[in-house]
Motif scaffolding. Sequence first.
Motif, mmCIF file in Angstrom:
data_model
loop_
_atom_site.group_PDB
_atom_site.id
_atom_site.type_symbol
_atom_site.label_atom_id
_atom_site.label_comp_id
_atom_site.label_asym_id
_atom_site.label_seq_id
_atom_site.Cartn_x
_atom_site.Cartn_y
_atom_site.Cartn_z
ATOM 1 N N ALA A 1 46.328 43.206 92.094
ATOM 2 C CA ALA A 1 46.974 42.119 91.291
ATOM 3 C C ALA A 1 45.977 41.016 91.212
ATOM 4 N N LEU A 2 45.119 40.782 92.087
ATOM 5 C CA LEU A 2 44.013 39.569 92.353
ATOM 6 C C LEU A 2 43.013 40.019 91.510
ATOM 7 N N ARG A 3 42.293 40.907 91.640
ATOM 8 C CA ARG A 3 41.085 41.437 90.933
ATOM 9 C C ARG A 3 41.083 43.030 90.528
ATOM 10 N N PRO A 4 41.998 43.248 89.396
ATOM 11 C CA PRO A 4 42.014 44.652 89.231
ATOM 12 C C PRO A 4 40.563 45.435 88.859
ATOM 13 N N ASP A 5 39.734 44.376 88.289
ATOM 14 C CA ASP A 5 38.228 44.943 87.991
ATOM 15 C C ASP A 5 37.463 45.301 89.192
ATOM 16 N N ILE A 6 37.611 44.747 90.245
ATOM 17 C CA ILE A 6 37.099 45.179 91.385
ATOM 18 C C ILE A 6 37.890 46.121 92.217
ATOM 19 N N PHE A 7 39.180 45.950 92.320
ATOM 20 C CA PHE A 7 39.903 46.749 93.317
ATOM 21 C C PHE A 7 40.992 47.641 92.280
ATOM 22 N N PRO A 8 40.540 48.791 91.961
ATOM 23 C CA PRO A 8 41.743 49.526 90.964
ATOM 24 C C PRO A 8 42.753 49.768 91.664
ATOM 25 N N GLU A 9 43.998 50.217 90.949
ATOM 26 C CA GLU A 9 45.324 50.610 91.425
ATOM 27 C C GLU A 9 45.145 51.823 92.205
ATOM 28 N N PRO A 10 45.748 51.848 93.520
ATOM 29 C CA PRO A 10 45.701 53.075 94.209
ATOM 30 C C PRO A 10 46.333 54.306 93.490
ATOM 31 N N ASP A 11 45.602 55.382 93.687
ATOM 32 C CA ASP A 11 46.258 56.797 93.155
ATOM 33 C C ASP A 11 47.236 57.173 94.045
ATOM 34 N N PRO A 12 48.515 57.250 93.500
ATOM 35 C CA PRO A 12 49.638 57.694 93.961
ATOM 36 C C PRO A 12 49.650 59.104 94.556
#
Length: 131
Positions: free
Chosen positions: A99-110
């Motif tokens: 949420a803070l940096r989606p460009d660095i930390f992509p959403e985890p793959d469920p």
Amino acid sequence: MTNNNHAPQGPPAPSPQAQNDAPTVDPASPLSVSGLPLQGLHKSALREACELAGGQKSLAARIGTTQSMVWYWLVRSKRGVPGEFVLAVEAVTGISRHALRPDIFPEPDPTSNTDASSATGASQTIVEDCR
């Protein structure tokens, strides 16, 4: 008799086409996620983090920076929280790094079988092997 042909004139008026052009977001841009600009995503997450921490000054003290830097991230920065502070903000507030940096930390793959705790253990093992 005066000559009015040399009277100063202001800047030319923008064309009607230029006035109607709204900024657009390129979904393929690295500064967008799911077609939404990152600026809106990370700013709302950072605002929430500040509220949870008790304000900008409190958040800053808890993550080792100044209130003025937190203000800068909220008001001026195009990318938000610098990468080196994202994990600290997450630890203090519980706001996800994605949420803070989606460009660095992509959403985890469920669908991924990777457990966060096993990933942490693996990185600790690597660090210990380097010592």
